[in-house]
Structures are given as C-alpha cells and as structure tokens.
Design a protein around this motif. Structure first.
Motif, PDB file in Angstrom:
ATOM      1  N   ARG A 103     -28.686  48.047  10.878  1.00 30.46           N
ATOM      2  CA  ARG A 103     -29.690  47.398  11.718  1.00 30.46           C
ATOM      3  C   ARG A 103     -30.885  46.937  10.897  1.00 30.46           C
ATOM      4  N   ALA A 104     -31.348  47.773   9.986  1.00 29.36           N
ATOM      5  CA  ALA A 104     -32.595  47.490   9.267  1.00 29.36           C
ATOM      6  C   ALA A 104     -32.521  48.052   7.856  1.00 29.36           C
ATOM      7  N   GLU A 109     -30.740  51.950   3.259  1.00 25.66           N
ATOM      8  CA  GLU A 109     -31.017  52.989   2.266  1.00 25.66           C
ATOM      9  C   GLU A 109     -30.169  54.235   2.530  1.00 25.66           C
ATOM     10  N   TYR A 110     -30.126  54.667   3.770  1.00 25.01           N
ATOM     11  CA  TYR A 110     -29.337  55.845   4.125  1.00 25.01           C
ATOM     12  C   TYR A 110     -27.844  55.576   3.916  1.00 25.01           C
ATOM     13  N   GLU A 111     -27.368  54.444   4.433  1.00 27.98           N
ATOM     14  CA  GLU A 111     -25.945  54.122   4.349  1.00 27.98           C
ATOM     15  C   GLU A 111     -25.499  53.891   2.909  1.00 27.98           C
ATOM     16  N   MET A 131     -23.718  43.731   9.507  1.00 34.95           N
ATOM     17  CA  MET A 131     -25.070  43.616  10.049  1.00 34.95           C
ATOM     18  C   MET A 131     -24.975  43.505  11.568  1.00 34.95           C
ATOM     19  N   ALA A 132     -25.833  44.236  12.242  1.00 36.81           N
ATOM     20  CA  ALA A 132     -25.887  44.149  13.698  1.00 36.81           C
ATOM     21  C   ALA A 132     -26.333  42.747  14.095  1.00 36.81           C
ATOM     22  N   ASP A 133     -25.834  42.283  15.222  1.00 33.88           N
ATOM     23  CA  ASP A 133     -26.296  41.028  15.784  1.00 33.88           C
ATOM     24  C   ASP A 133     -27.817  41.109  15.931  1.00 33.88           C
ATOM     25  N   VAL A 134     -28.510  40.032  15.642  1.00 36.19           N
ATOM     26  CA  VAL A 134     -29.976  40.029  15.634  1.00 36.19           C
ATOM     27  C   VAL A 134     -30.555  40.571  16.947  1.00 36.19           C
ATOM     28  N   CYS A 135     -29.981  40.176  18.067  1.00 31.98           N
ATOM     29  CA  CYS A 135     -30.537  40.630  19.347  1.00 31.98           C
ATOM     30  C   CYS A 135     -30.230  42.097  19.624  1.00 31.98           C
ATOM     31  N   LEU A 136     -29.335  42.709  18.858  1.00 31.88           N
ATOM     32  CA  LEU A 136     -28.973  44.105  19.064  1.00 31.88           C
ATOM     33  C   LEU A 136     -29.568  45.034  18.011  1.00 31.88           C
ATOM     34  N   PRO A 138     -32.522  46.302  17.273  1.00 34.04           N
ATOM     35  CA  PRO A 138     -33.413  47.433  17.561  1.00 34.04           C
ATOM     36  C   PRO A 138     -32.739  48.585  18.316  1.00 34.04           C
ATOM     37  N   ILE A 139     -31.537  48.394  18.803  1.00 36.43           N
ATOM     38  CA  ILE A 139     -30.902  49.400  19.652  1.00 36.43           C
ATOM     39  C   ILE A 139     -30.416  50.584  18.820  1.00 36.43           C
ATOM     40  N   ALA A 140     -30.807  51.772  19.270  1.00 34.19           N
ATOM     41  CA  ALA A 140     -30.352  53.026  18.660  1.00 34.19           C
ATOM     42  C   ALA A 140     -30.102  54.017  19.790  1.00 34.19           C
ATOM     43  N   SER A 141     -29.021  54.768  19.684  1.00 31.94           N
ATOM     44  CA  SER A 141     -28.692  55.753  20.718  1.00 31.94           C
ATOM     45  C   SER A 141     -29.852  56.700  20.990  1.00 31.94           C
ATOM     46  N   LYS A 142     -30.501  57.140  19.928  1.00 32.21           N
ATOM     47  CA  LYS A 142     -31.633  58.072  20.081  1.00 32.21           C
ATOM     48  C   LYS A 142     -32.718  57.454  20.958  1.00 32.21           C
ATOM     49  N   LEU A 143     -33.031  56.187  20.725  1.00 31.27           N
ATOM     50  CA  LEU A 143     -34.072  55.526  21.505  1.00 31.27           C
ATOM     51  C   LEU A 143     -33.617  55.277  22.937  1.00 31.27           C
TER      52      LEU A 143
END
Length: 179
Positions: A103-104, A109-111, A131-136, A138-143
C-alpha cells in the motif's frame, strides 16, 4: 496438486497469498483477483499472527474468505489455513511464488525485509509484490476494525457481506464510543 503436478503436460505455477484477513478487505480482494491471473493456482493462506488481536477466529476468517472468493467467481483460488513458517507452508503447497500486496512505503520496508528473510529460508520461492489499486491503498484491516468498533461506516472498505459480519461481531463485543 503440487508444483510438479501437470495440467496438460506442463508444470503448474502455484502461488501463495498469506495473511490474517481479519477481516478481508476490498484491498485484499483486489490483490487476490490480480494475483490469480499470474499463477495457475493461488492459495490464500489464512494464518494466525501472535502480534495481532483478531476479531474473528481462524475458522470464521477462512469461511469468510471462501465466501468472498466464491462471490468473485475466480476458479483457480483456494483457501487453506496454516499456523507455521510461511516458507514451510509454501513448500508444502508446492508454491514457487509468494504474492504480497503493497500500500505504502512503510509496507515496502517491512515486506522487503520479510522477503529477504524468506529468501534466506528458501531461495527457490520468489516473492512478488503487487501495488494496491490507488483507491484502495489506505485500507487496512486494523483500521477497518477500529472504525467499526467506534461506530463508523466501513461500507467503502469491505464487501456488503463482510460489513454485516463485522457489524454483528461489533454488536457482540460492544462499541467503544459514540463519537
């Protein structure tokens, strides 16, 4: 089917897309849809992560992922639960590829570090990043869980069925706040 199994005389390319999927988001589904195009068979590895506090049990998460995959109608995807080192799981599945979504920069860095460690464990299995689709992005399960626990609407981040699952679970757990 293992890596040496064949489909009309050719070796199948098997990929593994691992995650906790708690809950599965539209971002996950995007990576699954796109990752399935890159391999003959994509195994969604639903795992536990000791550093995460899951909202759903492993069995519930696997059932939800299966339901979402069936809804998408992707024939070359299957869901398997695991609780082991990813590379051992991938090897047991006959995988030659690990699929990971980004996503970002923080994800990268982590991956990147994780891919390096995995390569040390088994250099025959490649990691590919989508890479995640641009509109997707910001999405994270935690959030998604946090938004739901505070009474926010998660309709833009998960499928309607997953939204209902999360709302039911939040109702069982109790909301955290009104504002």
């Amino acid at each position: 089917m293992a890596l040496n199994d064949t489909d009309e005389g050719r070796t199948l390319r098997i990929g593994v897309y691992p995650g906790t999927f708690d809950p599965i988001t539209l971002g996950h589904l995007d990576i699954i849809r796109r990752g399935a195009k890159l391999v003959d068979r994509l195994i969604i590895g639903v795992t536990t992560n000791p550093s995460k506090n899951p909202m759903f049990t492993p069995e519930e998460r696997m059932a939800t992922v299966r339901r979402e995959i069936d809804t998408l109608g992707i024939p070359n995807v299957e869901v398997v639960g695991f609780n082991a080192l990813l590379m051992k799981f991938a090897r047991r599945q006959g995988a030659s590829v690990i699929v990971r979504g980004l996503r970002a920069v923080a994800d990268f860095e982590y991956e990147y570090q994780m891919a390096g460690m995995n390569q040390q464990l088994d250099n025959e299995i490649e990691t590919i990043f989508l890479m995640a689709d641009v509109c997707l992005q910001p999405i994270a399960s935690k959030l998604v869980k946090e938004i739901a626990l505070f009474g926010g609407d998660i309709a833009d981040f998960v499928s309607p069925a997953v939204r209902q699952d999360v709302i039911r679970r939040v109702d069982e757990l109790g909301r955290l706040g009104e504002y």
